[in-house]
Design an enzyme around this catalytic site. Sequence first.
Site, short mmCIF file in Angstrom:
data_model
loop_
_atom_site.label_atom_id
_atom_site.label_comp_id
_atom_site.label_asym_id
_atom_site.label_seq_id
_atom_site.Cartn_x
_atom_site.Cartn_y
_atom_site.Cartn_z
N GLU A 1 -6.29 7.13 -0.68
CA GLU A 1 -6.21 5.91 0.12
C GLU A 1 -6.89 4.74 -0.60
O GLU A 1 -6.37 3.62 -0.59
CB GLU A 1 -6.84 6.13 1.50
CG GLU A 1 -6.03 7.02 2.42
CD GLU A 1 -4.61 6.51 2.62
OE1 GLU A 1 -4.43 5.30 2.82
OE2 GLU A 1 -3.69 7.34 2.56
N HIS B 1 1.57 4.28 -2.97
CA HIS B 1 1.63 5.75 -2.85
C HIS B 1 2.86 6.29 -3.56
O HIS B 1 2.79 7.31 -4.26
CB HIS B 1 1.70 6.17 -1.38
CG HIS B 1 0.37 6.17 -0.67
ND1 HIS B 1 -0.75 6.77 -1.19
CD2 HIS B 1 0.01 5.68 0.54
CE1 HIS B 1 -1.75 6.64 -0.34
NE2 HIS B 1 -1.31 5.97 0.72
N HIS C 1 0.84 -1.20 0.00
CA HIS C 1 0.00 0.00 0.00
C HIS C 1 0.87 1.25 0.00
O HIS C 1 0.65 2.18 -0.79
CB HIS C 1 -0.91 -0.03 1.23
CG HIS C 1 -1.64 1.26 1.50
ND1 HIS C 1 -2.98 1.42 1.24
CD2 HIS C 1 -1.21 2.43 2.04
CE1 HIS C 1 -3.34 2.65 1.58
NE2 HIS C 1 -2.29 3.28 2.07
N GLU C 2 1.88 1.28 0.86
CA GLU C 2 2.74 2.46 0.94
C GLU C 2 3.56 2.64 -0.33
O GLU C 2 3.74 3.77 -0.81
CB GLU C 2 3.67 2.36 2.16
CG GLU C 2 2.94 2.32 3.49
CD GLU C 2 1.98 3.48 3.68
OE1 GLU C 2 2.23 4.57 3.11
OE2 GLU C 2 0.97 3.32 4.38
#
Length: 280
Positions: free
Chosen positions: A202, A135, A131-132
Amino acid sequence: MFNLMKTAILMAAITALFMAIGAVLGGRSGMMFALTLAVAMNFFSYWFSDKLVLRMYKAQEVDASSAPQFYAIVRDLAQKAGLPMPRVYLINEDAPNAFATGRNPEHAAVAATTGILRVLTEPELRGVMAHELSHVRHRDILISTVSATMAGAISMLANFAMIFGGRDSEGRQVNPVVSILVMLLAPIAASLIQMAISRAREFEADRGGAELSGDPRSLASALQKIQRYAQGIPLETAERHPETAQMMIMNPLSGGGLRTLFSTHPSTEERVERLLAMRP
């Protein structure tokens, strides 16, 4: 292109807020001072906000020797995503959480609390770090670091306006009611800007992280675990610097009220529902 547009909108909105507060503090000259300050803050945020946030959380850089499992997970996912290897940090906090920062993929860093390493399984941790890195890949880490730094600065300037009052272009005292309204509304406006950008970001990072890890169910499970633990274990630095909360994978702030209303994160239930609807 869309992320560049979002960044431009963010910069313009933040600058407008600075100028509005400056106008209350000192009329036209105050507005010009605030514009100059906004340009300086944007410059600072672009080049140094990642270092500031990492220092704020007392993050310690780790490598393959000091944190072999965690480092290997990040290295494997970065290679899979076709990204340069980011710097990897640990934060000595019991509250489970993680974030990414940096102005671009070549200068990115990912950080996780020691708490998240303890409570998540390896597949769940892979989902979180995917997930990070999503980003990072989508180049929206700059948006989060800039907005966090600037929102804090707006709150500081608004409080300054409240304490010292303001004057118009002719040096006359501004109505104290106006100063109070500026103090209250400017931070709320900054929060609304963060919220509008961050919630969509998100969802996209969840989707990208699930695809990168190949395991949407583990990411969904990780989000549920993090939420449960976060309700009982405060992340002290985030409580002291709430403008940084939107950088985290999960909102770390305790309490409800306006903090919940203006949360920069979508509801965990909706995030989990979307992840479970994806094919594993």
